[in-house]
Design an enzyme around this catalytic site. Sequence first.
Site, short mmCIF file in Angstrom:
data_model
loop_
_atom_site.label_atom_id
_atom_site.label_comp_id
_atom_site.label_asym_id
_atom_site.label_seq_id
_atom_site.Cartn_x
_atom_site.Cartn_y
_atom_site.Cartn_z
N GLU A 286 30.22 38.46 45.45
CA GLU A 286 29.02 38.27 46.28
C GLU A 286 28.84 36.80 46.64
OE1 GLU A 286 28.24 40.96 47.40
OE2 GLU A 286 28.99 42.28 45.83
N TYR A 373 38.75 46.35 51.87
CA TYR A 373 38.78 45.31 50.83
C TYR A 373 40.22 45.05 50.40
CZ TYR A 373 33.77 46.34 49.95
OH TYR A 373 32.43 46.53 50.05
N1 BES Z 1 28.61 44.00 51.13
C1 BES Z 1 29.11 44.81 50.09
C2 BES Z 1 28.30 46.04 49.83
C3 BES Z 1 28.15 46.94 51.04
C4 BES Z 1 29.21 47.19 51.90
C5 BES Z 1 26.95 47.56 51.27
C6 BES Z 1 29.03 48.02 53.01
C7 BES Z 1 26.79 48.40 52.36
C8 BES Z 1 27.83 48.62 53.23
C9 BES Z 1 29.26 44.01 48.79
O1 BES Z 1 29.66 42.70 48.97
C10 BES Z 1 30.36 44.67 48.01
O2 BES Z 1 31.45 44.68 48.50
N2 BES Z 1 30.06 45.20 46.84
C11 BES Z 1 31.02 45.85 46.01
C12 BES Z 1 31.40 45.02 44.83
C13 BES Z 1 32.69 44.34 44.95
C14 BES Z 1 33.06 43.62 43.65
C15 BES Z 1 33.83 45.18 45.42
C16 BES Z 1 30.38 47.12 45.50
O3 BES Z 1 29.17 47.26 45.61
O4 BES Z 1 31.11 47.95 44.98
ZN ZN Z 2 31.67 42.55 49.69
#
Ligand code: BES
Ligand code: ZN
Length: 591
Positions: A286, A373
């Site tokens: 984050e 990702y």
């Molecule tokens: N921005 C994302 C969360 C998100 C993505 C919310 C798309 C709504 C729509 C956040 O940065 C994220 O990627 N969170 C991941 C954690 C990460 C360590 C892979 C999660 O929540 O799993």
């Molecule tokens: Zn993210």
Amino acid sequence: MPRHDPHSYADLAQGRLRHLSFQLQADFGRHRLSGTAHYHLERPVAGPFDLDARDLEIQAVSDAAGRPLPHSLGTADPILGSRLRLADLAGANEFKIAFTTGPRAHALQWLTPAQTAGQRQPYLFTQCQPHHARTLFPCQDTPSVRFTYEAELRLPAPLQGVMAAAPQGSRPDGGDTVFRFRMPQPIPSYLFALAAGDLVSRDVGPRSRVYAEPELIEAAAWEFAQIEDMLVEAERLYGPYPWERYDMLVLPPSFPYGGMENARLTFLTPTMIVGDRSLTNLLAHELAHSWTGNLVTNATWEDFWLNEGWTTYAERRILGALEGEGSAMLHAATGRNTMFHDMRRFGWASDPTRLKYSQAGVDPEQVMSTIPYEKGYAFLVRLERLVGRPAFDAFTRRYIAAHRFQTITTEAFITLMRRELPQIFDRVDVHAWLYEPGFPDDAPAFESALVDDVSARLFDYQEGRLPQRRTVAGWNTAQIYLFLQYLPRVIPLEDCRAIESAFALDRTRVPYFLSHFLEIAVRSGLREALPRAENLVATVGRLLITRPVFQAIAETDWSRPHARPLLERIRGRLHPITVAELERVAANAGA
Ligand code: BES
Ligand code: ZN
């Protein structure tokens, strides 16, 4: 008029928002957020101006002097919501709207005291990414438009309000408290965020503080104490932190994500507070968004991999610097396997396995997965290993500096690579990586002794040797997670029990482990695990943890009859995003 973003009615040829001034109040009895917003545009607009709106009651639209402005609300599209058209701004550069959110606004979750740690006060929080800001207030709800804002948030005492903005103090007013905020850096609508509850705060670094319920504050402050080290490392890699403060808010367990990079105030799941700082890669992730995502932003959700692939890359660089490359590679190996699970779920040749494809008519939340990702990360590591780290880091810094507070498309990124890293095009099929489905053969491998140790025990298991408590005693959280992730989903019942005991899963503080273990237990027919599986689904909102367990319940013959009743029983306690996803899972499983 072709829209520039398939997930927004905004027409950038009409004009752009530049600054908003909010007066908001939360009604916990009726579950409504209502108020007014005063909109300032980049320049005067002649003719119509279109905004996104969804499930919103529009009470009034007026000009700066309060005279009504003709407007119309279009029919509701299931993905986009409605277009709110102001008929003619006639050269004005401001207007006002009074609005109230609907009772099921996707961006909001209203929690009863019983759903919080302290059980004394209600709680409210927002989650706007990707396209839910339009359920809070009318806006050009596309990542391509940025605005600054100030806000007054009225809450019943003694609730504390926070926003992803700079706090400007508060004043009592009747039985309420009015909190004031100012957001001086321009953000896209998806980074708008607020929360209210029984919140206290603790400083954890020179520019960082954590907010949480009193019950959690101490554990949270300890778990997140490395934040300044992470900030320093990230600045060394990508330049000065551009948002002044990096504060963190711990959400209730129903928060549907691990973390959300709301600018200046990251939202975090309480399930990462495990007492050993082993899940702080999530915090690094984050934080990294402060550069890759919040500062350089995907132009539309079709370019989501530019936000998340780059952030996953930066996350693992920060982790590598703090904990060693082995740790970063361990997370990379885990991430890749999660990605393969997702590719299997969508289909190996399906659109969601492409980094970029047309999402017209596609709900961005339905195609959300770890693919942008991890495939994005793999692509960037492929380039890094080709040109070498120093050259790649210099490229990254130029990329960030050239696009700060702007947006970027995949196509603009390719143009940039052609100019700055022309040599890669002879060695890497950039087009295949970015536009074709599946996973390229030339993907980089992730090696580390930490991974080897896990692989050896997995090999043992295949050969019929179960893990012993003493052989895995020295493993860290990420290693245990990797082991559980690689286990087959259906195993003999004795193996379930032996694995549970080897990793002491009956008393673990890490819900992430239970996600895999309970999925395996249910699919393998370990009936005594059902109450725990149901309890996990009922209490943990993070989809990455909950979805596999609920899916196992819904897809396995013996447990399928429990899926619907479970969903009906807990629906009222789940986040609207979680409900929508579990509904899809249940429907697909015929439950
Ligand atoms: N921005 C994302 C969360 C998100 C993505 C919310 C798309 C709504 C729509 C956040 O940065 C994220 O990627 N969170 C991941 C954690 C990460 C360590 C892979 C999660 O929540 O799993
Ligand atoms: Zn993210």
